[in-house]
Write a protein that holds these residues in place. Structure first.
Motif, PDB file in Angstrom:
ATOM      1  N   GLY A  36       0.831  -1.203   0.000  1.00  0.00           N
ATOM      2  CA  GLY A  36       0.000   0.000   0.000  1.00  0.00           C
ATOM      3  C   GLY A  36       0.862   1.246   0.000  1.00  0.00           C
ATOM      4  N   ALA A  37       0.391   2.274  -0.675  1.00  0.00           N
ATOM      5  CA  ALA A  37       1.134   3.537  -0.700  1.00  0.00           C
ATOM      6  C   ALA A  37       1.113   4.154   0.700  1.00  0.00           C
ATOM      7  N   HIS A  38       2.251   4.678   1.088  1.00  0.00           N
ATOM      8  CA  HIS A  38       2.371   5.317   2.388  1.00  0.00           C
ATOM      9  C   HIS A  38       3.501   6.336   2.333  1.00  0.00           C
ATOM     10  N   VAL A  39       3.629   7.113   3.390  1.00  0.00           N
ATOM     11  CA  VAL A  39       4.657   8.145   3.462  1.00  0.00           C
ATOM     12  C   VAL A  39       5.187   8.209   4.892  1.00  0.00           C
ATOM     13  N   HIS A  40       6.459   8.580   5.017  1.00  0.00           N
ATOM     14  CA  HIS A  40       7.097   8.778   6.322  1.00  0.00           C
ATOM     15  C   HIS A  40       7.553  10.229   6.406  1.00  0.00           C
ATOM     16  N   ASP A  41       7.294  10.870   7.529  1.00  0.00           N
ATOM     17  CA  ASP A  41       7.744  12.246   7.710  1.00  0.00           C
ATOM     18  C   ASP A  41       9.238  12.332   8.022  1.00  0.00           C
ATOM     19  N   HIS A  42       9.796  11.281   8.667  1.00  0.00           N
ATOM     20  CA  HIS A  42      11.176  11.354   9.140  1.00  0.00           C
ATOM     21  C   HIS A  42      12.090  10.283   8.555  1.00  0.00           C
ATOM     22  N   SER A  43      11.558   9.149   8.179  1.00  0.00           N
ATOM     23  CA  SER A  43      12.389   8.034   7.714  1.00  0.00           C
ATOM     24  C   SER A  43      12.739   8.176   6.243  1.00  0.00           C
ATOM     25  N   GLN A  44      13.922   7.648   5.898  1.00  0.00           N
ATOM     26  CA  GLN A  44      14.278   7.484   4.499  1.00  0.00           C
ATOM     27  C   GLN A  44      14.545   6.000   4.268  1.00  0.00           C
ATOM     28  N   GLU A  45      14.257   5.539   3.047  1.00  0.00           N
ATOM     29  CA  GLU A  45      14.336   4.106   2.767  1.00  0.00           C
ATOM     30  C   GLU A  45      15.037   3.843   1.439  1.00  0.00           C
ATOM     31  N   PHE A  46      15.612   2.650   1.350  1.00  0.00           N
ATOM     32  CA  PHE A  46      16.272   2.187   0.135  1.00  0.00           C
ATOM     33  C   PHE A  46      15.837   0.746  -0.108  1.00  0.00           C
ATOM     34  N   PHE A  47      15.427   0.453  -1.329  1.00  0.00           N
ATOM     35  CA  PHE A  47      14.965  -0.876  -1.725  1.00  0.00           C
ATOM     36  C   PHE A  47      15.832  -1.368  -2.890  1.00  0.00           C
ATOM     37  N   TYR A  48      16.262  -2.631  -2.848  1.00  0.00           N
ATOM     38  CA  TYR A  48      17.061  -3.214  -3.922  1.00  0.00           C
ATOM     39  C   TYR A  48      16.479  -4.592  -4.232  1.00  0.00           C
ATOM     40  N   VAL A  49      16.031  -4.786  -5.465  1.00  0.00           N
ATOM     41  CA  VAL A  49      15.424  -6.058  -5.855  1.00  0.00           C
ATOM     42  C   VAL A  49      16.535  -7.082  -6.093  1.00  0.00           C
ATOM     43  N   LEU A  50      16.520  -8.126  -5.284  1.00  0.00           N
ATOM     44  CA  LEU A  50      17.521  -9.193  -5.383  1.00  0.00           C
ATOM     45  C   LEU A  50      17.089 -10.301  -6.346  1.00  0.00           C
ATOM     46  N   GLU A  51      15.799 -10.575  -6.345  1.00  0.00           N
ATOM     47  CA  GLU A  51      15.278 -11.711  -7.107  1.00  0.00           C
ATOM     48  C   GLU A  51      13.811 -11.452  -7.422  1.00  0.00           C
ATOM     49  N   GLY A  52      13.386 -11.782  -8.630  1.00  0.00           N
ATOM     50  CA  GLY A  52      11.992 -11.604  -9.010  1.00  0.00           C
ATOM     51  C   GLY A  52      11.715 -10.197  -9.504  1.00  0.00           C
ATOM     52  N   GLU A  53      10.442  -9.819  -9.460  1.00  0.00           N
ATOM     53  CA  GLU A  53      10.009  -8.508  -9.929  1.00  0.00           C
ATOM     54  C   GLU A  53       9.014  -7.895  -8.953  1.00  0.00           C
ATOM     55  N   LEU A  54       9.114  -6.583  -8.791  1.00  0.00           N
ATOM     56  CA  LEU A  54       8.198  -5.835  -7.943  1.00  0.00           C
ATOM     57  C   LEU A  54       7.742  -4.582  -8.672  1.00  0.00           C
ATOM     58  N   ASP A  55       6.489  -4.193  -8.485  1.00  0.00           N
ATOM     59  CA  ASP A  55       6.018  -2.894  -8.940  1.00  0.00           C
ATOM     60  C   ASP A  55       6.427  -1.881  -7.876  1.00  0.00           C
ATOM     61  N   LEU A  56       7.051  -0.778  -8.303  1.00  0.00           N
ATOM     62  CA  LEU A  56       7.556   0.233  -7.381  1.00  0.00           C
ATOM     63  C   LEU A  56       6.964   1.602  -7.684  1.00  0.00           C
ATOM     64  N   LEU A  57       6.620   2.308  -6.614  1.00  0.00           N
ATOM     65  CA  LEU A  57       6.142   3.685  -6.675  1.00  0.00           C
ATOM     66  C   LEU A  57       7.056   4.518  -5.792  1.00  0.00           C
ATOM     67  N   GLY A  58       7.504   5.677  -6.296  1.00  0.00           N
ATOM     68  CA  GLY A  58       8.358   6.544  -5.499  1.00  0.00           C
ATOM     69  C   GLY A  58       8.240   7.999  -5.916  1.00  0.00           C
ATOM     70  N   PHE A  59       7.034   8.559  -5.869  1.00  0.00           N
ATOM     71  CA  PHE A  59       6.822   9.954  -6.254  1.00  0.00           C
ATOM     72  C   PHE A  59       5.486  10.439  -5.704  1.00  0.00           C
ATOM     73  N   GLU A  60       5.335  11.770  -5.711  1.00  0.00           N
ATOM     74  CA  GLU A  60       4.051  12.387  -5.350  1.00  0.00           C
ATOM     75  C   GLU A  60       3.198  12.415  -6.612  1.00  0.00           C
ATOM     76  N   PRO A  61       2.004  11.808  -6.584  1.00  0.00           N
ATOM     77  CA  PRO A  61       1.171  11.796  -7.792  1.00  0.00           C
ATOM     78  C   PRO A  61       0.426  13.118  -7.992  1.00  0.00           C
ATOM     79  N   THR A  62      -0.058  13.308  -9.189  1.00  0.00           N
ATOM     80  CA  THR A  62      -0.887  14.482  -9.464  1.00  0.00           C
ATOM     81  C   THR A  62      -2.174  14.406  -8.660  1.00  0.00           C
ATOM     82  N   GLU A  63      -2.656  13.167  -8.450  1.00  0.00           N
ATOM     83  CA  GLU A  63      -3.865  12.959  -7.649  1.00  0.00           C
ATOM     84  C   GLU A  63      -3.725  11.661  -6.864  1.00  0.00           C
TER      85      GLU A  63
END
Length: 185
Positions: free
Chosen positions: A47-74
């Motif tokens: 689920g889409a979510h946001v953190h006010d203080h945390s920063q995160e890093f994701f690295y796909v090791l195996e398989g495939e994932l759909d990724l979202l990393g931006f503020e949408p227009t809506e």
């Protein structure tokens, strides 16, 4: 002072019906960054979510994932899969070797929309918020077949998680005829 060396598959594991998280480096090891290996089963959507203080890093090791990393227009309440940024960025299908960095305040999400498990390396700063979050969400998942949305929301507030769209776990029917949805988890 000593470093930490872990052989493949080693580390403290938390296993739930929705995820498997292996703690690799934590505050207990002296790390200011929490590092996890996460097995993401087919049908899992954080689920889409946001953190006010945390920063995160994701690295796909195996398989495939759909990724979202931006503020949408809506922002939409139910799903993030079709979101688009003002500059035209869209959700991507990320293969092995893909990575995503998320600064504080950025909406983000991942899901496994394939029929095979995916593995990712996940890092979060500062430690130990996500360590506690994973421990507590495992307890909530283990409490029974249904998930108490109020308990999940209280937990999210404690750990800097503002959920924008629901967490879901809908395993493909042919892989698991007892499909379970965890709306609100």
């Amino acid at each position: 002072m000593s470093g930490l060396i872990l052989p493949p598959g080693q580390g403290r594991k938390l296993v739930t019906r929705a995820q498997e998280v292996t703690f690799k480096a934590t505050q207990a090891h002296g790390s200011s960054i929490s590092i996890f290996e996460v097995l993401v089963p087919p049908g899992f959507d954080v689920g889409a979510h946001v953190h006010d203080h945390s920063q995160e890093f994701f690295y796909v090791l195996e398989g495939e994932l759909d990724l979202l990393g931006f503020e949408p227009t809506e922002r939409t309440d139910e799903a993030w899969h079709d979101w688009e940024s003002p500059s035209g960025d869209r959700v991507i299908r990320a293969a092995e070797g893909s990575c995503m960095f998320i600064p504080p305040g950025t909406p983000h999400a991942f899901r496994n929309a394939t029929e095979k498990p995916a593995r990712m390396l996940f890092q979060c700063y500062p430690s130990p918020d996500h360590e506690y979050y994973f421990e507590e969400i495992a307890e909530i998942w283990a409490a029974g077949e249904t998930v108490d949305p109020a308990a999940v929301e209280r937990m999210r507030r404690r750990y800097d998680v503002s959920q924008l769209t629901p967490l879901r776990f809908d395993p493909p029917a042919r892989l698991n005829p007892q499909s379970a949805t965890a709306k609100g988890a």
